[in-house]
Design a protein around this motif. Structure first.
Motif, mmCIF file in Angstrom:
data_model
loop_
_atom_site.group_PDB
_atom_site.id
_atom_site.type_symbol
_atom_site.label_atom_id
_atom_site.label_comp_id
_atom_site.label_asym_id
_atom_site.label_seq_id
_atom_site.Cartn_x
_atom_site.Cartn_y
_atom_site.Cartn_z
ATOM 1 N N GLU A 177 44.286 69.318 25.914
ATOM 2 C CA GLU A 177 44.221 70.464 26.819
ATOM 3 C C GLU A 177 44.702 70.071 28.218
ATOM 4 O O GLU A 177 45.479 70.792 28.846
ATOM 5 C CB GLU A 177 42.791 70.996 26.893
ATOM 6 C CG GLU A 177 42.640 72.148 27.872
ATOM 7 C CD GLU A 177 41.201 72.490 28.162
ATOM 8 O OE1 GLU A 177 40.878 73.674 28.077
ATOM 9 O OE2 GLU A 177 40.414 71.577 28.490
ATOM 10 N N ARG A 178 44.276 68.937 28.708
ATOM 11 C CA ARG A 178 44.669 68.499 30.050
ATOM 12 C C ARG A 178 46.162 68.200 30.133
ATOM 13 O O ARG A 178 46.805 68.494 31.142
ATOM 14 C CB ARG A 178 43.847 67.287 30.466
ATOM 15 C CG ARG A 178 42.413 67.668 30.753
ATOM 16 C CD ARG A 178 41.605 66.521 31.237
ATOM 17 N NE ARG A 178 40.240 66.967 31.472
ATOM 18 C CZ ARG A 178 39.227 66.160 31.642
ATOM 19 N NH1 ARG A 178 39.411 64.850 31.604
ATOM 20 N NH2 ARG A 178 38.021 66.628 31.853
ATOM 21 N N VAL A 179 46.705 67.619 29.094
ATOM 22 C CA VAL A 179 48.142 67.344 29.076
ATOM 23 C C VAL A 179 48.915 68.662 29.107
ATOM 24 O O VAL A 179 49.861 68.827 29.886
ATOM 25 C CB VAL A 179 48.529 66.497 27.842
ATOM 26 C CG1 VAL A 179 50.032 66.448 27.661
ATOM 27 C CG2 VAL A 179 47.960 65.087 27.959
ATOM 28 N N HIS B 99 51.342 71.355 32.791
ATOM 29 C CA HIS B 99 52.544 72.186 32.946
ATOM 30 C C HIS B 99 52.193 73.378 33.837
ATOM 31 O O HIS B 99 51.149 74.003 33.672
ATOM 32 C CB HIS B 99 53.033 72.677 31.578
ATOM 33 C CG HIS B 99 54.391 73.285 31.641
ATOM 34 N ND1 HIS B 99 54.603 74.575 32.074
ATOM 35 C CD2 HIS B 99 55.613 72.777 31.345
ATOM 36 C CE1 HIS B 99 55.884 74.844 32.035
ATOM 37 N NE2 HIS B 99 56.524 73.767 31.598
ATOM 38 N N PRO B 100 53.070 73.731 34.775
ATOM 39 C CA PRO B 100 52.747 74.818 35.710
ATOM 40 C C PRO B 100 52.579 76.192 35.062
ATOM 41 O O PRO B 100 51.961 77.073 35.644
ATOM 42 C CB PRO B 100 53.920 74.817 36.693
ATOM 43 C CG PRO B 100 55.014 74.052 36.022
ATOM 44 C CD PRO B 100 54.364 73.117 35.056
ATOM 45 N N GLN B 101 53.103 76.386 33.853
ATOM 46 C CA GLN B 101 52.970 77.691 33.200
ATOM 47 C C GLN B 101 51.824 77.730 32.193
ATOM 48 O O GLN B 101 51.688 78.701 31.460
ATOM 49 C CB GLN B 101 54.280 78.056 32.511
ATOM 50 C CG GLN B 101 55.405 78.318 33.512
ATOM 51 C CD GLN B 101 56.710 78.635 32.802
ATOM 52 O OE1 GLN B 101 56.995 78.101 31.743
ATOM 53 N NE2 GLN B 101 57.498 79.507 33.415
ATOM 54 N N ALA B 102 50.989 76.700 32.179
ATOM 55 C CA ALA B 102 49.853 76.675 31.246
ATOM 56 C C ALA B 102 48.551 76.787 32.021
ATOM 57 O O ALA B 102 48.430 76.299 33.136
ATOM 58 C CB ALA B 102 49.871 75.389 30.434
ATOM 59 N N THR B 103 47.596 77.453 31.412
ATOM 60 C CA THR B 103 46.270 77.624 32.010
ATOM 61 C C THR B 103 45.220 77.333 30.943
ATOM 62 O O THR B 103 45.384 77.712 29.786
ATOM 63 C CB THR B 103 46.076 79.070 32.510
ATOM 64 O OG1 THR B 103 47.123 79.375 33.424
ATOM 65 C CG2 THR B 103 44.746 79.247 33.190
#
Length: 185
Positions: free
Chosen positions: A163-165, A169-173
């Motif tokens: 999840e942290r990896v 990415h800037p488009q992942a939350t």
């Protein structure tokens, strides 16, 4: 139902605690833990689960907990659970030096010598598979899709790391540990 069939079965009491915990029912956890301890006062897990949800109620069991801690041959996991229960109670009571010592005792109960060999083998295997050429070939992989990705796993399986990896990415939350799907299973 299991408790009705086998009211003295530790597994049934433990399962009852887990069920109440999954529902977020702290009072139910406390009551289930006390029922378990009434049947079997030699279960460190009962004291630990009770201390997690109600340190005041757990403090009433301090003499029994101390007695259990002194049982010859008590296993490390039970010793750690009891020490953690002591620590939670002492911390809530503001007895911080005793709480700290109980946490130290808990950690020591589970201590085992560090062996770097398995980690060295694991990282050597990663280096063999994740070569520069392979990573360059995978760089273009991916997909343009806005559908959600669910990362699921059991404790200590690496799902939080994944999840942290992904969330780097800037488009992942991330939602964190969402329990919304539990009721669907």
């Amino acid at each position: 139902a299991a408790l009705k069939l086998a009211p003295d079965a530790s597994e049934a009491h433990s399962g009852s605690i887990l069920a109440h915990s999954a529902l977020g029912d702290r009072l139910g956890v406390a009551e289930a833990a006390e029922r378990w301890l009434a049947v079997d006062p030699y279960r460190a897990g009962g004291y630990y689960e009770l201390a997690k949800v109600d340190t005041e109620r757990a403090a009433r069991h301090l003499p029994a907990m101390r007695q259990l801690l002194d049982v010859p041959g008590i296993d490390g996991i039970s010793r750690a659970m009891l020490s953690n229960a002591f620590a939670m109670i002492f911390e809530k009571q503001g007895r911080l030096p005793q709480a700290f010592q109980a946490y130290v005792t808990s950690k020591a109960a589970l201590a085992r010598p560090y062996d770097p060999a398995p980690f060295k083998r694991y990282f050597a295997a990663c280096e063999a598979v994740l070569t520069k050429q392979r990573l360059e070939a995978l760089a273009a992989a991916g997909m343009e899709d806005a559908r959600p990705v669910f990362v699921m796993g059991l404790p200590r399986t690496g799902s939080t790391l994944i999840e942290r990896v992904l969330c780097a990415h800037p488009q992942a939350t991330a939602l964190g540990e969402a329990r919304a799907l539990d009721n669907l299973m």
